[in-house]
Motif scaffolding. Structure first.
Motif, PDB file in Angstrom:
ATOM      1  N   PHE A 155       0.840  -1.203   0.000  1.00 19.17           N
ATOM      2  CA  PHE A 155       0.000   0.000   0.000  1.00 19.17           C
ATOM      3  C   PHE A 155       0.873   1.250   0.000  1.00 19.17           C
ATOM      4  O   PHE A 155       0.635   2.193  -0.755  1.00 19.17           O
ATOM      5  CB  PHE A 155      -0.931   0.017   1.216  1.00 19.17           C
TER       6      PHE A 155
ATOM      7  N   GLU B  88       2.877   1.434  -3.525  1.00 24.04           N
ATOM      8  CA  GLU B  88       2.140   1.442  -4.789  1.00 24.04           C
ATOM      9  C   GLU B  88       0.892   2.322  -4.775  1.00 24.04           C
ATOM     10  O   GLU B  88       0.544   2.916  -5.800  1.00 24.04           O
ATOM     11  CB  GLU B  88       1.738   0.004  -5.156  1.00 24.04           C
ATOM     12  N   VAL B  89       0.225   2.382  -3.634  1.00 25.66           N
ATOM     13  CA  VAL B  89      -1.068   3.072  -3.572  1.00 25.66           C
ATOM     14  C   VAL B  89      -0.947   4.455  -2.937  1.00 25.66           C
ATOM     15  O   VAL B  89      -1.550   5.426  -3.411  1.00 25.66           O
ATOM     16  CB  VAL B  89      -2.109   2.227  -2.808  1.00 25.66           C
TER      17      VAL B  89
ATOM     18  N   ILE C  14      -0.382   7.575  -5.036  1.00 29.50           N
ATOM     19  CA  ILE C  14      -1.572   8.010  -5.763  1.00 29.50           C
ATOM     20  C   ILE C  14      -2.519   8.733  -4.820  1.00 29.50           C
ATOM     21  O   ILE C  14      -3.065   9.802  -5.151  1.00 29.50           O
ATOM     22  CB  ILE C  14      -2.272   6.800  -6.411  1.00 29.50           C
ATOM     23  N   LEU C  15      -2.703   8.161  -3.637  1.00 30.08           N
ATOM     24  CA  LEU C  15      -3.550   8.816  -2.639  1.00 30.08           C
ATOM     25  C   LEU C  15      -3.024  10.211  -2.326  1.00 30.08           C
ATOM     26  O   LEU C  15      -3.796  11.177  -2.230  1.00 30.08           O
ATOM     27  CB  LEU C  15      -3.581   7.968  -1.358  1.00 30.08           C
TER      28      LEU C  15
ATOM     29  N   LYS D   9      -3.345  12.663  -5.581  1.00 31.68           N
ATOM     30  CA  LYS D   9      -4.704  12.886  -6.067  1.00 31.68           C
ATOM     31  C   LYS D   9      -5.647  13.429  -4.992  1.00 31.68           C
ATOM     32  O   LYS D   9      -6.582  14.192  -5.296  1.00 31.68           O
ATOM     33  CB  LYS D   9      -5.262  11.578  -6.636  1.00 31.68           C
TER      34      LYS D   9
ATOM     35  N   ALA E  91      -5.205   0.330  -5.605  1.00 36.80           N
ATOM     36  CA  ALA E  91      -5.177   1.642  -6.246  1.00 36.80           C
ATOM     37  C   ALA E  91      -6.432   1.893  -7.070  1.00 36.80           C
ATOM     38  O   ALA E  91      -6.965   3.013  -7.094  1.00 36.80           O
ATOM     39  CB  ALA E  91      -3.930   1.766  -7.122  1.00 36.80           C
ATOM     40  N   ASP E  92      -6.929   0.843  -7.744  1.00 33.23           N
ATOM     41  CA  ASP E  92      -8.085   1.046  -8.610  1.00 33.23           C
ATOM     42  C   ASP E  92      -9.405   1.141  -7.843  1.00 33.23           C
ATOM     43  O   ASP E  92     -10.466   1.314  -8.441  1.00 33.23           O
ATOM     44  CB  ASP E  92      -8.173  -0.054  -9.667  1.00 33.23           C
TER      45      ASP E  92
ATOM     46  N   LEU F 172      -9.497   3.240  -4.995  1.00 34.29           N
ATOM     47  CA  LEU F 172      -9.419   4.482  -4.212  1.00 34.29           C
ATOM     48  C   LEU F 172     -10.603   5.410  -4.497  1.00 34.29           C
ATOM     49  O   LEU F 172     -11.261   5.898  -3.580  1.00 34.29           O
ATOM     50  CB  LEU F 172      -8.113   5.219  -4.505  1.00 34.29           C
TER      51      LEU F 172
END
Length: 222
Positions: free
Chosen positions: A81, A84-85, A88-89, A92, A209-210, A212
Motif C-alpha cells: 500500500f 504502490e497506492v 496516488i492517494l 490525487k 489503487a483502482d 481508491l
C-alpha cells in the motif's frame, strides 16, 4: 491482510537477540481478552484522541476526509500500500486538499516494533524512515539477520549504531508504541494490518489503487 502475532517484551527488544527476531506469539493476552468484535465505525472522540505518540498528519486539517491507517512495518500488505497506492492517494487526494492522513503504529511482531521505534526516534525524518523501511522491507524483514539489516537500512537516514542502540533502549518510546497498539486492539477491534478508518468508518485490509476513487467517493460528495 497480515494478522497480529505480537508477543514482544522490552527484554526481547533490548537484548538484540532471538526474542526480537524470532518471536511469533500472539497479541498480548490483555489485548486479546479486551478486544471487542470489530466495529463498523469507531467512536470519533476515541479515534481522534491524541495517542501517546503524537499523530503526524499529512494534508489540509480542514480536508473533508480523514484517513487513519494502522500499520505494521513488517506487514507485506502495508508495504505494498505504501509503495504502490499511497503515492496516488497523496497526489490525487492529500495534496489537493481532499484528504488528511496519518499512520499509527500497530506492530505485528517484535521486529516491527523495533522498526516503529526507529522511525519515531528519527524525529522530523519519521515519514522518510517509514517510507524507506517499507520500500526496502524485503531487505531487512525477511533475512537471516534482520536486526543487522535493519541497522544497515536506517544508516541511510544518518542514524548510526550508537543512536540505533539508544533508540531500542528507549523505554518511553517502547511503552507508547505498545499503548497505541493495545488501544487499537481493545477499543477498535484491530487484530490485523493494514486497517484504515475513513471518517471513522473501518476498512480492514489493503486498499487497491483502482478502488481508491470508489471508496472515497461517498465521503467527497458535495
Amino acid at each position: 491482510m497480515s494478522r497480529s502475532r505480537f508477543g514482544a517484551t522490552r527484554r526481547g527488544l533490548l537484548g538484540f537477540g532471538a526474542a526480537l527476531v524470532l518471536a511469533a506469539s500472539p497479541l498480548s493476552a490483555q489485548a486479546q481478552k479486551a478486544a471487542p468484535e470489530a466495529p463498523a465505525k469507531a467512536p470519533l472522540d476515541l479515534l481522534m484522541a491524541e495517542p501517546p505518540l503524537p499523530d503526524i498528519w499529512l494534508g489540509d486539517p480542514k480536508a473533508p476526509v480523514t484517513i487513519i491507517e494502522y500499520a505494521s512495518m513488517t506487514c507485506g500488505h502495508c508495504a505494498r500500500f505504501n509503495t504502490e497506492v499511497f503515492p496516488i492517494l497523496r497526489s490525487k487526494f492529500i495534496d489537493t486538499g481532499k484528504v488528511r492522513f496519518t499512520l499509527r503504529e500497530f506492530p505485528l511482531d517484535p521486529l516491527a516494533a523495533a522498526a516503529a521505534m526507529l522511525a519515531r526516534c528519527a524525529g522530523d525524518k519519521r515519514e522518510a524512515v517509514v517510507e524507506l523501511l517499507f520500500q526496502q522491507q524485503k531487505n531487512w524483514a525477511f533475512v537471516n539477520n534482520p536486526l543487522e539489516a535493519l541497522r544497515d537500512t536506517v544508516k541511510q537516514t544518518g542514524m548510526g549504531p550508537t543512536a540505533f542502540e539508544a533508540c531500542l533502549n528507549d523505554q518511553a518510546v517502547f511503552d507508547k508504541i505498545n499503548q497505541i497498539r493495545d488501544t487499537a486492539a481493545q477499543k477498535f477491534g484491530i487484530n490485523a494490518t493494514p486497517t484504515f478508518f475513513i471518517n471513522g468508518e473501518k476498512h480492514s485490509g489493503e486498499i487497491p489503487a483502482d478502488k481508491l476513487d470508489e471508496i472515497l467517493a461517498p465521503f467527497l460528495k458535495p
